[in-house]
Design a protein around this motif. Sequence first.
Motif, PDB file in Angstrom:
ATOM      1  N   ARG A 162      -3.934  -0.299  -6.960  1.00 13.63           N
ATOM      2  CA  ARG A 162      -4.389   0.903  -6.493  1.00 13.63           C
ATOM      3  C   ARG A 162      -5.814   0.933  -6.621  1.00 13.63           C
ATOM      4  O   ARG A 162      -6.621   1.180  -5.934  1.00 13.63           O
TER       5      ARG A 162
ATOM      6  N   GLN B  63      -8.850   0.808  -4.115  1.00 15.03           N
ATOM      7  CA  GLN B  63      -9.950   1.959  -4.137  1.00 15.03           C
ATOM      8  C   GLN B  63     -11.469   1.577  -4.485  1.00 15.03           C
ATOM      9  O   GLN B  63     -12.275   2.299  -3.864  1.00 15.03           O
TER      10      GLN B  63
ATOM     11  N   LEU C 248       1.312  -2.244  -9.830  1.00 17.56           N
ATOM     12  CA  LEU C 248       0.782  -1.287  -8.973  1.00 17.56           C
ATOM     13  C   LEU C 248      -0.310  -0.414  -9.301  1.00 17.56           C
ATOM     14  O   LEU C 248      -1.080  -0.248  -8.264  1.00 17.56           O
ATOM     15  N   ASN C 249      -0.538   0.098 -10.387  1.00 16.68           N
ATOM     16  CA  ASN C 249      -1.708   0.607 -10.829  1.00 16.68           C
ATOM     17  C   ASN C 249      -2.885  -0.078 -10.651  1.00 16.68           C
ATOM     18  O   ASN C 249      -3.981   0.301 -10.276  1.00 16.68           O
TER      19      ASN C 249
ATOM     20  N   ILE D 290       2.286   1.846  -3.397  1.00 18.92           N
ATOM     21  CA  ILE D 290       1.195   2.591  -4.428  1.00 18.92           C
ATOM     22  C   ILE D 290       1.236   3.969  -4.155  1.00 18.92           C
ATOM     23  O   ILE D 290       1.064   4.996  -5.091  1.00 18.92           O
ATOM     24  N   LEU D 291       1.147   4.491  -2.902  1.00 21.46           N
ATOM     25  CA  LEU D 291       0.911   5.712  -2.617  1.00 21.46           C
ATOM     26  C   LEU D 291       2.164   6.577  -2.573  1.00 21.46           C
ATOM     27  O   LEU D 291       2.351   7.830  -2.164  1.00 21.46           O
TER      28      LEU D 291
ATOM     29  N   ALA E 292       0.894  -1.134   0.207  1.00 19.91           N
ATOM     30  CA  ALA E 292      -0.082  -0.073  -0.167  1.00 19.91           C
ATOM     31  C   ALA E 292       0.789   1.316  -0.062  1.00 19.91           C
ATOM     32  O   ALA E 292       0.521   2.203  -0.790  1.00 19.91           O
TER      33      ALA E 292
ATOM     34  N   LEU F 280      -6.116   6.194  -0.120  1.00 22.58           N
ATOM     35  CA  LEU F 280      -6.364   5.923  -1.095  1.00 22.58           C
ATOM     36  C   LEU F 280      -7.805   5.899  -1.523  1.00 22.58           C
ATOM     37  O   LEU F 280      -8.135   6.363  -2.809  1.00 22.58           O
ATOM     38  N   ARG F 281      -8.632   5.617  -0.520  1.00 24.37           N
ATOM     39  CA  ARG F 281     -10.193   5.535  -0.848  1.00 24.37           C
ATOM     40  C   ARG F 281     -10.573   7.064  -0.330  1.00 24.37           C
ATOM     41  O   ARG F 281     -11.945   6.990  -0.458  1.00 24.37           O
TER      42      ARG F 281
END
Lengths: 268, 362
Positions: free
Chosen positions: B157, B161, B153-154, B109-110, B106, B225-226
């Motif tokens: 993500r 989400q 990773l995209n 990703i961020l 995570a 992310l959400r």
Amino acid sequence: MAKALVLGNSHVAAVKVAYDQNRTLFGDIAFFGATGLDLAFTTVEEGRIVGADRACLDMTILKHFSPEAKVEYLEKYLAQGRPSRAVGEQFQATGGSARIELGDVSAIFYVCGASPYDFARAGEGFAPISSGMRRVLLGESLDKQFLLRNQILALRAQRPGLRHYLVGSPLLARANVKADAVGMAAVRQKRAAIQDLARNYLFDDVFMPDEAVLEPNLVATRAEFFQSGREHALDFQRDAPEARKTDHYHVNGAYGLHVLSTFVAPRM
Amino acid sequence: MAGDNPYDGLPKSAFWKSGVVTESPLSLEGLYEPKFRITQQDRIATAGSCFAQHIARFLKARSFQVMDAEPAPPFLPEGLRQAYGYATYSARYGNIYSSTQLRQLAAEILGEFRPQNFVWRKGAAFVDGLRPAVEPDGFASEDELRVNRAFHLNRVRALFQNMDVFVFTLGLTETWRDRASGTVFPTAPGILGGRFDQAAFEFHNLTYGEVFAAMTDFIRLVSALRQGRPLKIILTVSPVPLTATASGKHVISATAYSKSVLRAVAGDLAAAHDFIDYFPSYEMVTNPAARGQFFTDNLRTVRESGVQAVMAAFLRAHGVETAQPAGLTPPPPDVHGEADFTLDGGASEAQCEDALLEAFGG
């Protein structure tokens, strides 16, 4: 006799139109076509390609050849076990002879709907594919499941000097396919891997659409190459009702000229 | 209810004799009472150690919406999909054995963490050390590996989400990591690629505090992310014992430590948050009433009958299965040599990198 044979389904039309309009630029090429997946109903006899009543097909083979075709359309082939129309008649109508005599032909260009570069149509989208997985996929699409595999193998046995090339139809007719930087990196990598690997399989080489005919996303074909493509395809196969109904992917003579100039002519 | 002692009036599930000894190990009443229901409208994402693969498989079979952020290329033969890391979890991340591995994903990703030393060599090929089993032959180049990782990773993500429910199976506390950066790997370098360099890599057995912190961080990162969109999390602990331990302890003690820590963290997280629930798959498989029958002869691999029992309990509790699924019977006590899961039919061979350790540990 022609030095090269261009054989395919309705996608042959684009190349034929270009050839007819620019005949002086190219050597002697013979054109033959049969609609849809009817080419499966052919066999090789004493170095000639002739129509056949029956063919051993399954859905996987049909799907590899025509990934965007509706299942119902493909099922008709399996249910009937016959071509939509006698292939000999279609050869007569398109090439002037019911059987294809190969004579001095040194190269056959198969122009059809399937190509390793159709990764978008084949459902891969922008997902990257490793070289290892690409070998598996190419093995499936070309070595194991290609519609004309048996015919090509027979020709290789009977005419060892004959070369075989695959020309797939455009990847997508839609220009609205967008990819971000990650997706574009994947597309470039996929193209490079296919270019490196594709000629190791059933064919001596495979046509790869280049940036001259593609949108910047390297997936969709530029819209200008679809203008009047459908009419050409119908003209070339005027007796093929299926082509009229499913005709969303046919390019025009300008695209055909690109294929002739960049791929066919250098290999004749 | 008032009584002579505080145990008066408690349900039978509170007592060992009535809650365990006289109950069928296939349906221990009151063992799992979901805090919230999941429905076939929920978009479910799954991840975790190899036992989690079975959860995804059963949910899919019951028409739950198990998300697949990285579907296999349609023309990849069915029999090869698992080998390439497809159709196993909701994305192609392979087994995520540890909480720190999950947090790291995570954070990557961020953009809060950049893993290091994860491009491993395997002969001429390159292996993504963060998911070393998803490409059987490795990648042809480092560039190919990085393009694949960026795409992965995209997709993860997007998965994080868009999911409504996240089912995560905690597997291990024993980890291998890069000393300099702290990058955590699912397997020790040298097993599926790379080379174990003691100066570069180290073993680390996570403590309760570290696991709890990692899971809490993961929740924070996913919430970011959400953008606050609600999420339900179901935690489970893998009942599969360790194949091998690098802790210096006996593998039984090491397994007990690992499972105890993970179980305690899962329980505490579930107790602390309304949106987190704990599903006791670990207890269902390992409890004494099962008499070890849910394990195959290697005393480690969970039999298909065990998986079925666990998942039947899960589904019943969520209102999907009210009766025993067809064909499910209690495992006879004298069953030996039952085949492990196969790729054909309803069962499936779980992909477990740690099983490779058997080849090294004898």
